[in-house]
Design a protein around this motif. Structure first.
Motif, PDB file in Angstrom:
ATOM      1  N   LEU A 135       0.686  -1.229  -0.060  1.00  0.00           N
ATOM      2  CA  LEU A 135      -0.111   0.107  -0.109  1.00  0.00           C
ATOM      3  C   LEU A 135       0.586   1.460  -0.164  1.00  0.00           C
ATOM      4  N   THR A 136       2.132   1.416   0.173  1.00  0.00           N
ATOM      5  CA  THR A 136       2.787   2.502   0.200  1.00  0.00           C
ATOM      6  C   THR A 136       4.054   2.695  -0.487  1.00  0.00           C
ATOM      7  N   GLY A 137       4.082   1.656  -1.432  1.00  0.00           N
ATOM      8  CA  GLY A 137       5.224   1.681  -2.290  1.00  0.00           C
ATOM      9  C   GLY A 137       4.861   1.822  -3.792  1.00  0.00           C
ATOM     10  N   GLY A 138       5.599   1.462  -4.686  1.00  0.00           N
ATOM     11  CA  GLY A 138       5.293   1.379  -6.251  1.00  0.00           C
ATOM     12  C   GLY A 138       5.047   2.618  -6.835  1.00  0.00           C
ATOM     13  N   VAL A 139       4.407   2.500  -7.882  1.00  0.00           N
ATOM     14  CA  VAL A 139       4.404   3.388  -8.933  1.00  0.00           C
ATOM     15  C   VAL A 139       3.405   4.876  -8.460  1.00  0.00           C
ATOM     16  N   TYR A 140       2.724   4.655  -7.169  1.00  0.00           N
ATOM     17  CA  TYR A 140       1.817   5.556  -7.015  1.00  0.00           C
ATOM     18  C   TYR A 140       2.893   6.711  -5.894  1.00  0.00           C
ATOM     19  N   PHE A 141       4.020   6.137  -5.491  1.00  0.00           N
ATOM     20  CA  PHE A 141       4.695   6.885  -4.676  1.00  0.00           C
ATOM     21  C   PHE A 141       6.043   7.190  -5.348  1.00  0.00           C
ATOM     22  N   GLY A 157       4.571  12.795 -19.398  1.00  0.00           N
ATOM     23  CA  GLY A 157       4.079  12.397 -18.031  1.00  0.00           C
ATOM     24  C   GLY A 157       4.987  11.076 -17.524  1.00  0.00           C
ATOM     25  N   VAL A 158       5.369  11.477 -16.274  1.00  0.00           N
ATOM     26  CA  VAL A 158       6.200  10.350 -15.838  1.00  0.00           C
ATOM     27  C   VAL A 158       5.777   9.791 -14.289  1.00  0.00           C
ATOM     28  N   ASN A 159       5.711   8.437 -14.109  1.00  0.00           N
ATOM     29  CA  ASN A 159       5.609   7.945 -12.944  1.00  0.00           C
ATOM     30  C   ASN A 159       6.541   6.690 -12.705  1.00  0.00           C
ATOM     31  N   THR A 160       7.251   6.512 -11.750  1.00  0.00           N
ATOM     32  CA  THR A 160       8.170   5.391 -11.537  1.00  0.00           C
ATOM     33  C   THR A 160       7.583   4.356 -10.457  1.00  0.00           C
ATOM     34  N   GLN A 161       7.885   3.262 -11.034  1.00  0.00           N
ATOM     35  CA  GLN A 161       7.398   1.871 -10.154  1.00  0.00           C
ATOM     36  C   GLN A 161       8.965   1.534  -9.706  1.00  0.00           C
ATOM     37  N   VAL A 162       8.927   1.641  -8.501  1.00  0.00           N
ATOM     38  CA  VAL A 162      10.102   1.258  -7.701  1.00  0.00           C
ATOM     39  C   VAL A 162       9.730   0.362  -6.607  1.00  0.00           C
ATOM     40  N   TYR A 163      10.532  -0.678  -6.230  1.00  0.00           N
ATOM     41  CA  TYR A 163      10.431  -1.420  -5.115  1.00  0.00           C
ATOM     42  C   TYR A 163      11.626  -1.914  -4.523  1.00  0.00           C
ATOM     43  N   ARG A 192       6.970  -9.703 -14.261  1.00  0.00           N
ATOM     44  CA  ARG A 192       8.376  -9.846 -14.353  1.00  0.00           C
ATOM     45  C   ARG A 192       8.677  -9.893 -15.844  1.00  0.00           C
ATOM     46  N   ASN A 193       7.762 -10.322 -16.762  1.00  0.00           N
ATOM     47  CA  ASN A 193       8.172 -10.487 -18.234  1.00  0.00           C
ATOM     48  C   ASN A 193       8.537  -9.141 -19.028  1.00  0.00           C
ATOM     49  N   VAL A 194       7.903  -8.070 -18.087  1.00  0.00           N
ATOM     50  CA  VAL A 194       8.253  -6.644 -18.939  1.00  0.00           C
ATOM     51  C   VAL A 194       8.952  -5.781 -17.913  1.00  0.00           C
ATOM     52  N   MET A 195       8.852  -6.064 -16.671  1.00  0.00           N
ATOM     53  CA  MET A 195       9.505  -5.052 -15.519  1.00  0.00           C
ATOM     54  C   MET A 195      10.542  -5.471 -14.606  1.00  0.00           C
ATOM     55  N   GLU A 196      11.486  -4.727 -14.500  1.00  0.00           N
ATOM     56  CA  GLU A 196      12.480  -5.236 -13.648  1.00  0.00           C
ATOM     57  C   GLU A 196      12.146  -5.317 -12.179  1.00  0.00           C
ATOM     58  N   SER A 197      11.178  -4.274 -11.998  1.00  0.00           N
ATOM     59  CA  SER A 197      10.596  -4.251 -10.470  1.00  0.00           C
ATOM     60  C   SER A 197       9.810  -5.598 -10.296  1.00  0.00           C
ATOM     61  N   GLY A 198       9.344  -6.073 -11.376  1.00  0.00           N
ATOM     62  CA  GLY A 198       8.560  -7.292 -11.316  1.00  0.00           C
ATOM     63  C   GLY A 198       9.628  -8.515 -11.135  1.00  0.00           C
ATOM     64  N   GLN A 199      10.662  -8.473 -11.671  1.00  0.00           N
ATOM     65  CA  GLN A 199      11.522  -9.658 -11.612  1.00  0.00           C
ATOM     66  C   GLN A 199      12.172  -9.553 -10.021  1.00  0.00           C
ATOM     67  N   LEU A 200      12.252  -8.508  -9.677  1.00  0.00           N
ATOM     68  CA  LEU A 200      12.906  -8.258  -8.110  1.00  0.00           C
ATOM     69  C   LEU A 200      11.645  -8.896  -7.335  1.00  0.00           C
ATOM     70  N   TRP A 201      10.605  -8.398  -7.517  1.00  0.00           N
ATOM     71  CA  TRP A 201       9.326  -8.930  -6.528  1.00  0.00           C
ATOM     72  C   TRP A 201       9.454 -10.449  -6.674  1.00  0.00           C
ATOM     73  N   PHE A 202       9.440 -11.146  -7.799  1.00  0.00           N
ATOM     74  CA  PHE A 202       9.383 -12.418  -7.963  1.00  0.00           C
ATOM     75  C   PHE A 202      10.490 -13.252  -7.197  1.00  0.00           C
ATOM     76  N   VAL A 241      -0.898 -12.176  -2.987  1.00  0.00           N
ATOM     77  CA  VAL A 241      -0.154 -11.063  -2.725  1.00  0.00           C
ATOM     78  C   VAL A 241       0.376 -10.264  -3.971  1.00  0.00           C
ATOM     79  N   THR A 242       0.438  -9.122  -3.938  1.00  0.00           N
ATOM     80  CA  THR A 242       0.785  -8.362  -5.070  1.00  0.00           C
ATOM     81  C   THR A 242       1.006  -6.719  -4.765  1.00  0.00           C
ATOM     82  N   ASP A 243       1.463  -5.884  -5.758  1.00  0.00           N
ATOM     83  CA  ASP A 243       2.054  -4.599  -5.285  1.00  0.00           C
ATOM     84  C   ASP A 243       1.028  -3.662  -5.367  1.00  0.00           C
ATOM     85  N   ASN A 244       1.151  -2.497  -5.367  1.00  0.00           N
ATOM     86  CA  ASN A 244       0.066  -1.334  -4.995  1.00  0.00           C
ATOM     87  C   ASN A 244      -0.599  -1.173  -6.274  1.00  0.00           C
TER      88      ASN A 244
END
Ligand code: NAD
Length: 368
Positions: A135-141, A157-163, A192-202, A241-244
């Motif tokens: 709830l407190t990370g990822g692309v919304y913050f 327009g830019v937002n950043t997905q980061v974990y 994770r097929n298209v996002m590094e943050s997804g690979q890290l999550w995995f 379980v999943t991201d924001n």
């Protein structure tokens, strides 16, 4: 003695929380649930009283409480208030100051209401899944973010997905601890097929589960496939379980499997206290303040009552009491009591307090 803060909020909030208070009293009288209850303001009513969507004094009470139970905030009369003092700002401050990073959204389909789902009865009847959303990370913050003028008639327009590791690890632990109390099945969703943050999550989810939860059967599902699977065969999941960002979308998909907004509870949890093991917690219905029916005694209190059932389970470690309350709600629905939002042919239309009466009567029958 447990310590609950009730923040009824605006619109139908005070009406539904009134019923919750009666239910809490029932558990005090019949089940030895010793609790001290305090009330305060949040949302538009707090703005009217103090010029802020939640006062510092109310925040202090929230920080000291074992659990905060919230009704709903907002309404058209506050639409033009400054963004920082808007009713929703009270919710955001609660989430931030209590450091609530895990949002729990159950999707439970009561068989009495299976017809209200947009899916076929056999796909949803008996459904009981729990989505655990970061709830407190990822692309919304994430930073950088914003809109920039590129000077050539174009804007960007830019937002950043980061974990980071710790964020994935702590949400995985919340989900895994819950899965251990349920079926020991956990699904994790990212892209994770298209996002590094997804690979890290995995990778981090795999690491935590392999190290500390060897009994858990872990499955990974890409978020787009997960959305499809949730409407194709939702009962294949138990805890997810999943991201924001993906959690925002997937939990709304799962919510609609069950039919009505007036039935959906939620919980937001922080990190467990090192000394007590108890996490800071906010319990609230998913629905808003429903200004269209506020003050008319028509609101369905079940989402708020089920949110209290979650508090019994997750904060107060009273799983048997939580089950009892869920069974009482089920019995009330089986008997045909319906508020307007879940009304069906040949059922008995009741208002907010009559629905509360019916749940209390069912508790008397099932649990005294
Ligand atoms: P809403 O959830 O308040 O209402 C949507 C529809 O569902 C309305 O027709 C309403 O009458 C009905 N409904 C909702 N809860 C119900 C219940 N318990 N019983 C019977 N019917 C119910 O959403 P909205 O209309 O988009 O928003 C109204 C206000 O609530 C806005 O100010 C919005 O910002 C706020 N809001 C607050 C929260 C929150 O407090 N967490 C969440 C969503 C919206």
């Amino acid at each position: 003695m447990e310590n609950i803060l009730i923040l009824p909020g605006d619109g139908i909030g005070p009406e539904v929380m009134g019923e919750v208070t009666r239910i809490i009293d029932w558990f005090g009288t019949h089940k030895g649930f010793e609790v001290s209850i305090d009330h305060d303001l949040v949302g538009g009513c707090a703005y009217d009283a103090h010029g802020a969507a939640i006062s510092d004094a109310a925040m202090e009470k929230a920080l000291a409480a074992d659990a905060v139970l919230l009704g709903a905030v907002g309404g058209p009369q506050w639409d033009n208030v400054d963004y920082a003092a808007r009713p929703e700002a009270g919710l955001l401050r609660l989430r931030a100051d209590l450091e609530l990073f895990a949002n729990l959204r159950p999707a439970i389909c009561f068989s009495a209401l299976a017809e209200a789902s947009s899916l076929k009865r056999d796909l949803v009847e008996g459904l009981d899944i729990l989505i655990v959303r970061e709830l407190t990370g990822g692309v919304y913050f994430g930073e950088p973010r914003g809109i920039t003028d590129l000077g050539n008639g174009q804007r960007r327009g830019v937002n950043t997905q980061v974990y980071e590791t710790y964020e994935i690890e702590r949400i995985t632990r919340v989900a895994a601890d819950i899965a251990m109390k349920r079926t020991k099945k956990l699904a994790s969703s990212e892209k994770r097929n298209v996002m590094e943050s997804g690979q890290l999550w995995f990778e981090e989810v795999n690491r935590v589960i392999a190290a500390d939860y060897p009994e858990i059967e872990l499955q990974h599902v890409l978020a787009d496939n997960c959305a499809m699977q949730l409407v194709r065969q939702p009962k294949q999941y138990d805890v997810l379980v999943t991201d924001n960002l993906f959690g925002d979308i997937l939990s709304d998909v799962a919510a609609m499997l069950t039919g009505s907004l007036g039935m959906l509870p939620s919980a937001s949890l922080g990190a467990p206290d090192a000394a007590t093991g108890r996490a800071r917690a906010l319990y609230e219905p998913v629905h808003g303040s429903a200004p269209d029916i506020a003050g008319q005694g028509k609101a369905n209190p079940i989402a708020s009552i089920m949110s209290f059932a979650m508090a019994l389970k997750y904060t107060f470690d009273r799983g048997a009491d939580a089950d009892l309350l869920e069974r009482a709600v089920m019995q009330v629905l089986d008997k045909g009591f319906r508020t307007g939002d879940i009304m069906q042919p040949d059922m008995q239309l009741v208002g907010t307090s009559a629905m509360g009466d019916a749940v209390l009567q069912a508790l008397d029958e099932l649990g005294s």
